[in-house]
Design a protein around this motif. Structure first.
Motif, mmCIF file in Angstrom:
data_model
loop_
_atom_site.group_PDB
_atom_site.id
_atom_site.type_symbol
_atom_site.label_atom_id
_atom_site.label_comp_id
_atom_site.label_asym_id
_atom_site.label_seq_id
_atom_site.Cartn_x
_atom_site.Cartn_y
_atom_site.Cartn_z
ATOM 1 N N THR A 40 0.478 6.939 4.853
ATOM 2 C CA THR A 40 0.626 8.363 4.532
ATOM 3 C C THR A 40 1.443 9.079 5.601
ATOM 4 O OG1 THR A 40 -1.561 8.797 5.516
ATOM 5 C CG2 THR A 40 -1.462 8.542 3.127
ATOM 6 N N ASP A 41 1.271 8.707 6.858
ATOM 7 C CA ASP A 41 2.067 9.322 7.931
ATOM 8 C C ASP A 41 3.545 8.979 7.781
ATOM 9 O OD1 ASP A 41 -0.225 10.395 8.971
ATOM 10 O OD2 ASP A 41 -0.354 9.036 10.705
ATOM 11 N N TYR A 42 3.836 7.706 7.526
ATOM 12 C CA TYR A 42 5.238 7.292 7.366
ATOM 13 C C TYR A 42 5.855 7.952 6.141
ATOM 14 C CZ TYR A 42 9.157 4.365 5.881
ATOM 15 O OH TYR A 42 10.386 3.922 5.429
ATOM 16 N N ALA A 64 0.822 -1.215 0.000
ATOM 17 C CA ALA A 64 0.000 0.000 0.000
ATOM 18 C C ALA A 64 0.854 1.262 0.000
ATOM 19 C CB ALA A 64 -0.916 -0.008 1.225
ATOM 20 N N LEU A 65 2.069 1.152 0.503
ATOM 21 C CA LEU A 65 2.955 2.310 0.606
ATOM 22 C C LEU A 65 3.233 2.951 -0.748
ATOM 23 C CD1 LEU A 65 4.653 3.997 2.553
ATOM 24 C CD2 LEU A 65 6.501 2.343 2.279
ATOM 25 N N LEU A 66 3.345 2.123 -1.795
ATOM 26 C CA LEU A 66 3.650 2.650 -3.123
ATOM 27 C C LEU A 66 2.506 3.454 -3.720
ATOM 28 C CD1 LEU A 66 5.594 -0.225 -4.927
ATOM 29 C CD2 LEU A 66 6.489 1.952 -4.097
ATOM 30 N N GLY A 104 4.875 6.433 -15.788
ATOM 31 C CA GLY A 104 5.978 6.644 -14.856
ATOM 32 C C GLY A 104 5.599 6.556 -13.400
ATOM 33 N N GLY A 105 4.391 6.061 -13.101
ATOM 34 C CA GLY A 105 3.952 5.953 -11.707
ATOM 35 C C GLY A 105 3.206 4.652 -11.474
ATOM 36 N N TRP A 106 2.747 4.487 -10.241
ATOM 37 C CA TRP A 106 2.081 3.253 -9.839
ATOM 38 C C TRP A 106 0.566 3.386 -9.833
ATOM 39 C CZ3 TRP A 106 5.351 -0.713 -9.493
ATOM 40 C CH2 TRP A 106 6.702 -0.447 -9.229
ATOM 41 N N THR A 107 -0.103 2.366 -10.336
ATOM 42 C CA THR A 107 -1.562 2.325 -10.282
ATOM 43 C C THR A 107 -1.991 0.973 -9.727
ATOM 44 O OG1 THR A 107 -1.744 1.444 -12.542
ATOM 45 C CG2 THR A 107 -1.815 3.828 -12.266
ATOM 46 N N ILE A 108 -3.170 0.942 -9.120
ATOM 47 C CA ILE A 108 -3.724 -0.314 -8.592
ATOM 48 C C ILE A 108 -4.599 -0.930 -9.670
ATOM 49 C CG2 ILE A 108 -5.142 -1.360 -6.774
ATOM 50 C CD1 ILE A 108 -4.518 1.068 -5.028
ATOM 51 N N LEU A 168 -5.025 5.600 -2.196
ATOM 52 C CA LEU A 168 -5.828 4.696 -1.379
ATOM 53 C C LEU A 168 -7.137 5.374 -0.999
ATOM 54 C CD1 LEU A 168 -3.154 3.254 1.101
ATOM 55 C CD2 LEU A 168 -4.101 2.135 -0.931
ATOM 56 N N THR A 169 -8.192 4.613 -0.870
ATOM 57 C CA THR A 169 -9.478 5.180 -0.481
ATOM 58 C C THR A 169 -9.458 5.552 1.004
ATOM 59 O OG1 THR A 169 -10.392 3.014 0.112
ATOM 60 C CG2 THR A 169 -10.643 3.734 -2.179
ATOM 61 N N GLU A 170 -10.331 6.425 1.397
ATOM 62 C CA GLU A 170 -10.370 6.878 2.789
ATOM 63 C C GLU A 170 -10.699 5.745 3.753
ATOM 64 O OE1 GLU A 170 -9.421 9.742 4.085
ATOM 65 O OE2 GLU A 170 -8.816 10.321 2.052
ATOM 66 N N GLY A 171 -11.396 4.749 3.277
ATOM 67 C CA GLY A 171 -11.768 3.642 4.142
ATOM 68 C C GLY A 171 -10.704 2.555 4.252
#
Length: 378
Positions: free
Chosen positions: A289-291, A271-273, A372-376, A278-281
């Motif tokens: 996000t904090d890290y 999930a870090l990537l 150039g980025g990550w998607t789920i 990420l959804t709010e839930g």
């Protein structure tokens, strides 16, 4: 006068002892050398988190003391440092083993010394079979194979080519992928390897491209090898889906391979990537996000999956010490094994006597590189 002097001295010694109360945690990571892209963020993460925890009062009223060594990715040095950590530095636990090779050299030291060890490496052999004092934070290579094969099955892919590194990680993941491919109805029709120092995988990829019926290619590897594979793959215009391992789940891989060559590459990641989408839930959103924010502010560098492994290891250890109410190695070990519902960057961790990882496949996110980025993609 003499009595007063002795009393003052004893009081001073008592205050000094209280002031110096600390919990000594050891770490040996590959902050330099060929695995530095893994170990450097791990070292920086451990230092940052220990500083944060101490600023908030430490653990059970005691400050953490991090004793950190750089083994440069050398298993012999890792073993030497692990021995030094338990014999000279008298740590209560060890975090580290950036690679499978360095981890496996630390395991017997931790087991013999009866000190809990949380590895940051991927191979399933680290915790299967279960070892009394050994735990780890990254998903296993077998889980990575299973996640990739799930995605292939969804896309009606049943015949693939595999190219693997001959290093410890690549060899272990190759073995696990071969072992579980049949469970997903997947045939490995072409099977190639490359060495850690190889600078061109064109011949191997040409062989795979020429194998009749191959529908996709899986690269089991980490380090610079997968980026070379990706560039060569693009140059050869293979034209089939390319899957990589979780061992390259970082922005650094995209930079090394080149965004154009890496476009469309799929791999299992954390999930870090994808913290920003990420959804709010999502149960991991706040943690990742904090890290991410703290790490990037502290270091000026992009956060990586590998630093996340160290984040989770320290959080598991600190949580265990807090619940145990003790800094004795055996009490810490038992508490780590009792970890339940701890939300980390890699997943939600629930361990048990027969499970020293505590993650399942749902902790993996299937990701694809786009623009150039990550998607789920699930």
């Amino acid at each position: 006068m003499k009595t007063t002097t002795v009393l003052v001295t004893l009081m001073a010694m008592g205050f000094a002892g209280a002031a110096e109360a600390e919990i000594r945690i050891g770490a040996t990571v590959s902050a330099t050398g060929p695995a530095s892209f893994l170990g450097d963020p791990e070292a920086k993460t451990l230092e940052m988190l220990v500083e944060e925890i101490n600023a908030k009062g430490g653990v059970n009223g005691e400050q953490l003391k991090l004793v950190l060594y750089d083994d440069g990715g050398d298993p012999n040095k890792a073993r030497t440092f692990a021995t030094r950590l338990v014999e000279d530095d008298e740590v209560v636990a060890i975090i580290g083993g950036t690679t499978t090779g360095t981890t496996m050299s630390i395991v017997p030291v931790a087991e013999d010394a009866e000190v809990p060890f949380i590895s940051l490496a991927g191979a399933i052999e680290i915790i299967d079979p279960v070892k009394h004092w050994v735990f780890k934070t990254p998903h296993t290579d077998r889980m990575a194979c299973q996640k990739i094969f799930e995605d292939m099955k969804k896309n009606a892919i049943s015949k693939i080519g595999v190219i693997s590194g001959t290093d410890g990680f690549g060899a272990s993941m190759h073995k696990q992928c071969v072992a579980v491919a049949g469970d997903y109805g997947i045939e490995i029709a072409a099977d190639e390897t490359y060495g850690p120092q190889d600078a061109d995988m064109t011949p191997q990829l040409t062989n795979i491209k020429g194998t009749a019926g191959v529908q996709a290619v899986l690269n089991a590897g980490f380090g610079q090898g997968p980026s070379i594979v990706t560039r060569n793959y693009s140059q050869l215009a293979v034209g089939l889906p390319l899957y990589q391992s979780h061992g390259v789940a970082s922005d650094g891989f995209i930079e090394l391979a080149g965004a154009k060559a890496a476009e469309g590459v799929r791999l299992p990641g954390t999930a870090l990537l994808v913290a920003g989408i990420l959804t709010e839930g999502d149960s991991q959103k706040a943690v990742v996000t904090d890290y991410k924010a703290a790490y990037e502010k502290k270091t000026g560098s992009a956060v990586s999956t590998f630093g996340g492994y160290a984040h989770d290891a320290l959080r598991i250890l600190v949580d265990a010490i807090g619940r145990a109410g003790s800094a004795e190695p055996e009490a810490i070990r038992d508490a780590i094994e009792g970890t339940s519902g701890l939300v980390g960057t890699t997943g939600v961790v629930t361990m048990a006597a027969d499970n020293h990882l505590g993650l399942d496949l749902s902790a993996f996110r299937m990701l694809e590189i786009k623009d150039g980025g990550w998607t789920i993609i699930e």
